[in-house]
Motif scaffolding. Structure first.
Motif, PDB file in Angstrom:
ATOM      1  N   GLU A 112       0.830  -1.209   0.000  1.00  0.00           N
ATOM      2  CA  GLU A 112       0.000   0.000   0.000  1.00  0.00           C
ATOM      3  C   GLU A 112       0.868   1.264   0.000  1.00  0.00           C
ATOM      4  OE1 GLU A 112      -3.963   1.704   2.371  1.00  0.00           O
ATOM      5  OE2 GLU A 112      -2.895  -0.063   3.096  1.00  0.00           O
ATOM      6  N   HIS A 119      -0.055   2.999   9.242  1.00  0.00           N
ATOM      7  CA  HIS A 119      -0.235   1.555   9.335  1.00  0.00           C
ATOM      8  C   HIS A 119      -0.682   1.212  10.754  1.00  0.00           C
ATOM      9  CE1 HIS A 119       1.047  -2.694   9.673  1.00  0.00           C
ATOM     10  NE2 HIS A 119       0.740  -2.746   8.383  1.00  0.00           N
ATOM     11  N   SER A 121       0.351  -0.759  12.847  1.00  0.00           N
ATOM     12  CA  SER A 121       1.475  -0.903  13.781  1.00  0.00           C
ATOM     13  C   SER A 121       1.973   0.437  14.301  1.00  0.00           C
ATOM     14  CB  SER A 121       2.626  -1.648  13.104  1.00  0.00           C
ATOM     15  OG  SER A 121       3.152  -0.893  12.012  1.00  0.00           O
ATOM     16  N   ALA A 449       1.737   3.776   5.269  1.00  0.00           N
ATOM     17  CA  ALA A 449       0.658   2.792   5.313  1.00  0.00           C
ATOM     18  C   ALA A 449       1.141   1.352   5.193  1.00  0.00           C
ATOM     19  CB  ALA A 449      -0.361   3.080   4.209  1.00  0.00           C
ATOM     20  N   VAL A 450       2.444   1.138   5.004  1.00  0.00           N
ATOM     21  CA  VAL A 450       2.989  -0.216   4.901  1.00  0.00           C
ATOM     22  C   VAL A 450       3.526  -0.654   6.260  1.00  0.00           C
ATOM     23  CG1 VAL A 450       3.503  -0.108   2.444  1.00  0.00           C
ATOM     24  CG2 VAL A 450       5.177   0.744   4.089  1.00  0.00           C
ATOM     25  N   ALA A 451       3.886  -1.934   6.363  1.00  0.00           N
ATOM     26  CA  ALA A 451       4.253  -2.496   7.662  1.00  0.00           C
ATOM     27  C   ALA A 451       5.618  -2.046   8.155  1.00  0.00           C
ATOM     28  CB  ALA A 451       4.205  -4.017   7.593  1.00  0.00           C
ATOM     29  N   GLU A 455       9.001  -3.648   3.602  1.00  0.00           N
ATOM     30  CA  GLU A 455       7.967  -3.539   2.563  1.00  0.00           C
ATOM     31  C   GLU A 455       8.228  -2.357   1.645  1.00  0.00           C
ATOM     32  OE1 GLU A 455       3.945  -3.657   3.851  1.00  0.00           O
ATOM     33  OE2 GLU A 455       4.031  -5.782   4.411  1.00  0.00           O
TER      34      GLU A 455
END
Length: 471
Positions: A112, A119, A121, A449-451, A455
């Motif tokens: 994303e 995200h 997390s 928005a990514v982990a 990523e």
């Protein structure tokens, strides 16, 4: 939870309608998951109408629904909706595509790079949950709040803006988008022009057009909006509203230069116009940023600025609490429109916001995301420099959650976006950020928005494959 729900969905054919499913304890033992996971999976199937849960009895396969009646004929609405705008100077068409691209979850396995929020997390989930629990126990938490918002929350936002802004000049709103919609409706009549930065946030352009306004672009460079072109645009258009993001502008990441701040306010004041300041990512500053400039509203004694600030970007897309700040008669108009539209922001959510920002976890959270966002930004810029040097990055921001890249001349950003999706990474094309013809093709890449950084590196590698396909 989703994996368990999918497995149970596949097994439903083993049971006749009305048949009882295995007990929660049996499902816990069989799938080696927690009771909470089982409960959530059954709740998901219940919401889909596939199972029925009966407290104390268990879960049962739902009986097939009765044959639905034939769909009604809604074709008459095409005539009604088009006739509604026939007499307007600017029809109130509503195009949400520029907004939904950052709200829709990508397909499974797709990274994303188009997201507009942190995200999970990075979100303060435990702190928010604790704040909600404490808020629910506050005396009067479920009663009707003051229409303007809780006084303590208004005071907190006023202190954050600074200057001479007081709690009496602040209204609590349901997120930044709702606050912007209220401001645009209060300040401009349908058919009127509204000056906007170019490029700018597509959601604001959609709001303006939905209200029947005519967005007119004012170019932005590395130091924010250009005052000379802003003055020209006011003279040429007769506009009485200018919407801007002086801090970490979306999508360029630019910060309005100190020398331009007073000039922008002076130009607007001489034009008899308002400046809507969308201060949307002040709390997403990176760890390596220097001192931030104050909001424009803090340096505005004359009521030129209508300020919008929000907690959403630094918390969760569902934690929709924001503030509108204004001085003078316009404040009453803003208040009246908000009350008519939505009455008030639910009191439990306002109480939760107070609990959250007053807890020791809040400054810790802001420090954590400052470091995380800096690391992610560095990972993305490094990967782009290594794998995609042909994509121009004119400015590296020290706040916010994205990068704005110019594509090579002649590139087709829509084709690149489609190829990237096939390669397993979702990005945002640049065209929706322009209210008129864009000077070049662009894309926006989000790193929030990514982990994690892994990523990001993998996403840039996939983007390299997409570029090889279409550029």
């Amino acid at each position: 939870m989703s994996e368990l729900a999918e497995e149970l969905r596949r097994e439903l054919d083993r049971y006749s309608p009305g048949g009882k499913l295995p007990s929660s304890r049996a499902l816990v033992e069989r799938f080696r998951v927690s009771p909470v996971t089982v409960s959530r999976a059954l709740a998901q199937l219940s919401a889909e109408g596939l199972v029925i849960t009966r407290p104390g009895a268990g879960a049962f396969r739902a009986r097939p629904r009765a044959t639905e009646t034939a769909a009604g004929d809604t074709s008459w609405q095409e005539v009604a909706l088009s006739a509604d705008g026939a007499a307007e100077l600017v029809p109130r068409t509503v195009d949400a595509s520029g907004v939904t691209v950052s709200l829709a979850a990508p397909p499974p396995g797709v990274l994303e790079f188009n997201g507009g929020y942190l995200h999970p997390s990075l979100q303060p989930e435990r702190a928010m949950a604790a704040a909600l629990a404490r808020a629910g126990r506050r005396p009067g938490a479920w009663g009707r709040p003051p229409l303007e918002g809780l006084p303590e929350l208004r005071e907190w936002f006023a202190r954050g803006i600074g200057g001479a802004v007081t709690a009496a000049e602040v209204l609590i709103a349901a997120g930044g988008q709702a606050a912007l919609a209220t401001a645009l409706r209060a300040l401009a009549q349908p058919g009127a022009p509204v000056l906007v930065e170019s490029p700018t946030y597509p959601g604001m352009l959609a709001l303006a057009r939905a209200a029947g306004l005519r967005p007119a672009p004012v170019p932005v460079d590395a130091e924010g909006v250009r005052p000379d072109l802003l003055a020209d645009a006011f003279r040429a258009s007769g506009a009485r509203v200018f919407v801007c993001q002086p801090l970490f502008q979306n999508p360029t990441g630019a910060v309005l230069a100190p020398a331009r701040r007073a000039e922008v306010l002076r130009i607007a004041r001489e034009a008899g116009a308002f400046v809507v300041e969308d201060d949307f990512v002040r709390r997403l500053v990176h760890a390596d940023a220097g001192p931030l400039p104050r909001p424009l509203a803090a340096d505005d004694p004359d009521g030129v600025v209508v300020h919008v600030g929000s907690l959403t970007k630094a918390t969760s897309p569902s934690f929709r609490v924001s503030a509108l700040a204004a001085r003078g008669p316009v404040l009453e108009r803003l208040r009246a429109i908000q009350v008519v539209d939505s009455f008030f922001v639910p009191r439990p959510l306002q109480e939760a916001a107070l609990e959250l920002v007053g807890a020791p976890a809040w400054p810790r959270h802001l420090r954590t995301i400052a470091g995380e966002l800096q690391a992610r930004r560095t990972a993305m810029t490094s990967a782009l420099a290594l794998h995609l040097p042909e994509l121009a990055l004119p400015h590296v921001p020290s706040g916010g959650y994205h990068l704005w890249l110019r594509l090579p001349d002649g590139a087709d950003e829509s084709a690149l976006a489609a190829a990237a999706l096939r390669a397993g990474v979702a990005l945002t094309p640049g065209r929706p950020y322009f209210s008129a013809e864009p000077p070049a093709a662009h894309v926006r890449l989000s790193f929030a928005a990514v982990a994690g950084t892994g990523e990001i590196t993998e996403g840039v590698r996939r983007l390299r494959a997409a570029c090889d396909e279409v550029l």
